[in-house]
Scaffold this motif. Structure first.
Motif, PDB file in Angstrom:
ATOM      1  N   UNK A  71       0.807  -1.204   0.017  1.00 53.82           N
ATOM      2  CA  UNK A  71       0.066   0.132  -0.049  1.00 53.82           C
ATOM      3  C   UNK A  71       0.951   1.377  -0.125  1.00 53.82           C
ATOM      4  N   UNK A  72       1.803   1.097   0.829  1.00 50.21           N
ATOM      5  CA  UNK A  72       2.720   2.340   0.779  1.00 50.21           C
ATOM      6  C   UNK A  72       3.460   2.580  -0.376  1.00 50.21           C
ATOM      7  N   UNK A  73       3.868   1.714  -1.180  1.00 50.28           N
ATOM      8  CA  UNK A  73       4.367   1.956  -2.410  1.00 50.28           C
ATOM      9  C   UNK A  73       3.553   2.786  -3.380  1.00 50.28           C
ATOM     10  N   UNK A  74       2.075   2.233  -3.459  1.00 51.33           N
ATOM     11  CA  UNK A  74       1.246   2.732  -4.264  1.00 51.33           C
ATOM     12  C   UNK A  74       0.982   4.133  -3.680  1.00 51.33           C
ATOM     13  N   UNK A  75       0.933   4.408  -2.503  1.00 56.81           N
ATOM     14  CA  UNK A  75       0.626   5.792  -1.927  1.00 56.81           C
ATOM     15  C   UNK A  75       1.718   6.602  -2.414  1.00 56.81           C
ATOM     16  N   UNK A  76       2.863   6.308  -2.187  1.00 53.86           N
ATOM     17  CA  UNK A  76       3.999   7.074  -2.695  1.00 53.86           C
ATOM     18  C   UNK A  76       3.805   7.609  -4.053  1.00 53.86           C
ATOM     19  N   UNK A  81       1.864  12.233  -8.125  1.00 51.48           N
ATOM     20  CA  UNK A  81       1.314  12.753  -9.173  1.00 51.48           C
ATOM     21  C   UNK A  81      -0.203  13.017  -9.011  1.00 51.48           C
ATOM     22  N   UNK A  82      -0.568  13.744  -9.986  1.00 54.29           N
ATOM     23  CA  UNK A  82      -2.137  14.166 -10.074  1.00 54.29           C
ATOM     24  C   UNK A  82      -2.908  12.923 -10.039  1.00 54.29           C
ATOM     25  N   UNK A  83      -4.250  12.834  -9.735  1.00 53.00           N
ATOM     26  CA  UNK A  83      -4.899  11.693  -9.976  1.00 53.00           C
ATOM     27  C   UNK A  83      -5.126  11.006 -11.331  1.00 53.00           C
ATOM     28  N   UNK A  84      -5.204  12.143 -12.349  1.00 49.08           N
ATOM     29  CA  UNK A  84      -5.328  11.553 -13.715  1.00 49.08           C
ATOM     30  C   UNK A  84      -3.883  10.938 -14.146  1.00 49.08           C
ATOM     31  N   UNK A  85      -2.732  10.896 -13.507  1.00 47.73           N
ATOM     32  CA  UNK A  85      -1.670  10.481 -13.964  1.00 47.73           C
ATOM     33  C   UNK A  85      -1.125   9.423 -13.075  1.00 47.73           C
ATOM     34  N   UNK A  86      -1.527   9.392 -11.701  1.00 48.07           N
ATOM     35  CA  UNK A  86      -1.058   8.512 -10.733  1.00 48.07           C
ATOM     36  C   UNK A  86      -1.567   7.289 -10.780  1.00 48.07           C
ATOM     37  N   UNK A  87      -2.956   6.669 -11.416  1.00 47.00           N
ATOM     38  CA  UNK A  87      -3.357   5.478 -11.519  1.00 47.00           C
ATOM     39  C   UNK A  87      -2.463   4.685 -12.558  1.00 47.00           C
ATOM     40  N   UNK A  88      -2.196   5.463 -13.681  1.00 49.49           N
ATOM     41  CA  UNK A  88      -1.478   4.573 -15.080  1.00 49.49           C
ATOM     42  C   UNK A  88      -0.093   4.383 -14.433  1.00 49.49           C
ATOM     43  N   UNK A  93       4.053   0.401 -12.204  1.00 46.73           N
ATOM     44  CA  UNK A  93       5.004  -0.017 -11.312  1.00 46.73           C
ATOM     45  C   UNK A  93       4.673  -1.305 -10.722  1.00 46.73           C
ATOM     46  N   UNK A  94       3.368  -1.490 -10.639  1.00 49.95           N
ATOM     47  CA  UNK A  94       3.103  -2.810 -10.128  1.00 49.95           C
ATOM     48  C   UNK A  94       3.132  -3.919 -10.832  1.00 49.95           C
ATOM     49  N   UNK A  95       2.996  -3.671 -12.381  1.00 52.06           N
ATOM     50  CA  UNK A  95       3.015  -4.715 -13.185  1.00 52.06           C
ATOM     51  C   UNK A  95       4.568  -4.664 -14.012  1.00 52.06           C
ATOM     52  N   UNK A 136      -9.506   1.116  -2.133  1.00 50.98           N
ATOM     53  CA  UNK A 136      -9.826   2.625  -1.887  1.00 50.98           C
ATOM     54  C   UNK A 136      -8.861   3.592  -2.524  1.00 50.98           C
ATOM     55  N   UNK A 137      -7.454   3.099  -2.472  1.00 50.83           N
ATOM     56  CA  UNK A 137      -6.671   4.088  -2.933  1.00 50.83           C
ATOM     57  C   UNK A 137      -6.622   4.244  -4.711  1.00 50.83           C
ATOM     58  N   UNK A 138      -7.041   3.181  -5.239  1.00 48.68           N
ATOM     59  CA  UNK A 138      -7.135   2.986  -6.680  1.00 48.68           C
ATOM     60  C   UNK A 138      -8.544   3.717  -6.853  1.00 48.68           C
ATOM     61  N   UNK A 139      -9.429   3.553  -6.134  1.00 46.13           N
ATOM     62  CA  UNK A 139     -10.749   4.321  -6.305  1.00 46.13           C
ATOM     63  C   UNK A 139     -10.814   5.762  -6.273  1.00 46.13           C
ATOM     64  N   UNK A 140      -9.766   6.140  -5.220  1.00 39.67           N
ATOM     65  CA  UNK A 140      -9.396   7.819  -5.075  1.00 39.67           C
ATOM     66  C   UNK A 140      -8.956   8.443  -6.475  1.00 39.67           C
ATOM     67  N   UNK A 141      -8.382   7.562  -7.404  1.00 40.56           N
ATOM     68  CA  UNK A 141      -7.847   8.034  -8.405  1.00 40.56           C
ATOM     69  C   UNK A 141      -8.837   8.247  -9.658  1.00 40.56           C
TER      70      UNK A 141
END
Length: 193
Positions: A71-76, A81-88, A93-95, A136-141
């Motif tokens: 979770x911390x890796x994804x939160x960082x 980044x702004x939400x419209x760039x953070x999810x991508x 990073x995850x994949x 929740x973190x992904x949803x917020x993006x």
């Protein structure tokens, strides 16, 4: 003197939990023994019960630590980044190849999800909490965060990311492994960024 002893005991406890968090991702819950973890932490097996009431209590803390690291890796990434760039960026990073190869320090959910139904309730409880945090973190993006559709897309996104990583690690064909991760990334990429 007591404060120093307390700090030393906490540092030792943290060393054990760190070793256990790596071990469960490397060998699974059932493939991880107390003696191995204590040895990895540089301690004797006999000191285990000074820190934990049971193996399950240690596994719960290890699952919490490992899940918290994911979770911390994804939160960082989301914080930079702004939400419209953070999810991508989170998905890339995850994949990524680096995350794929980092079994001992990577996503605990991808490493352990098939074993989770057979674990003690306290282990499942902490793993579930960490999975909910990722959702929740992904949803917020998403631009429509807070709406049922955003939550549903987050569920599908996390399920696809975790499943793709788990499958990519399961196969013995490096091209198929890469293709699984690349296909997931292609199909998950937000169109409104």
């Amino acid at each position: 003197m007591k404060r120093s002893t307390s700090r030393s005991k906490q540092a030792t406890h943290d060393r054990i939990v760190d070793a256990a968090a790596r071990a469960i991702r490397r060998s699974g819950y059932n493939g991880t023994g107390v003696a191995e973890i204590m040895k990895d932490a540089g301690l004797t097996h006999g000191g285990f019960y000074a820190h934990f009431d049971s193996r399950e209590a240690m596994l719960a803390e290890a699952a919490d630590r490992a899940g918290g690291e994911s979770v911390a890796m994804m939160q960082e990434i989301a914080a930079r980044l702004p939400p419209n760039q953070a999810l991508a960026a989170m998905m890339r990073a995850y994949l990524s190849e680096e995350h794929f190869e980092a079994v001992e320090t990577g996503c605990a959910t991808a490493a352990l999800c098939s074993e989770m139904p057979r674990q003690a309730p306290e282990v499942r409880r902490v793993a579930t909490r960490r999975i909910k945090e990722m959702i929740d973190l992904v949803s917020r993006q998403f631009p429509d965060w807070g709406q049922p559709e955003a939550h549903e897309r987050a569920l599908v996104t996390i399920a696809t990311m975790v499943g793709s990583l788990a499958l990519a690690r399961a196969v013995d064909d490096s091209r198929l492994s890469s293709a699984l991760r690349e296909a997931a990334l292609k199909h998950l990429s937000p169109t409104d960024s």
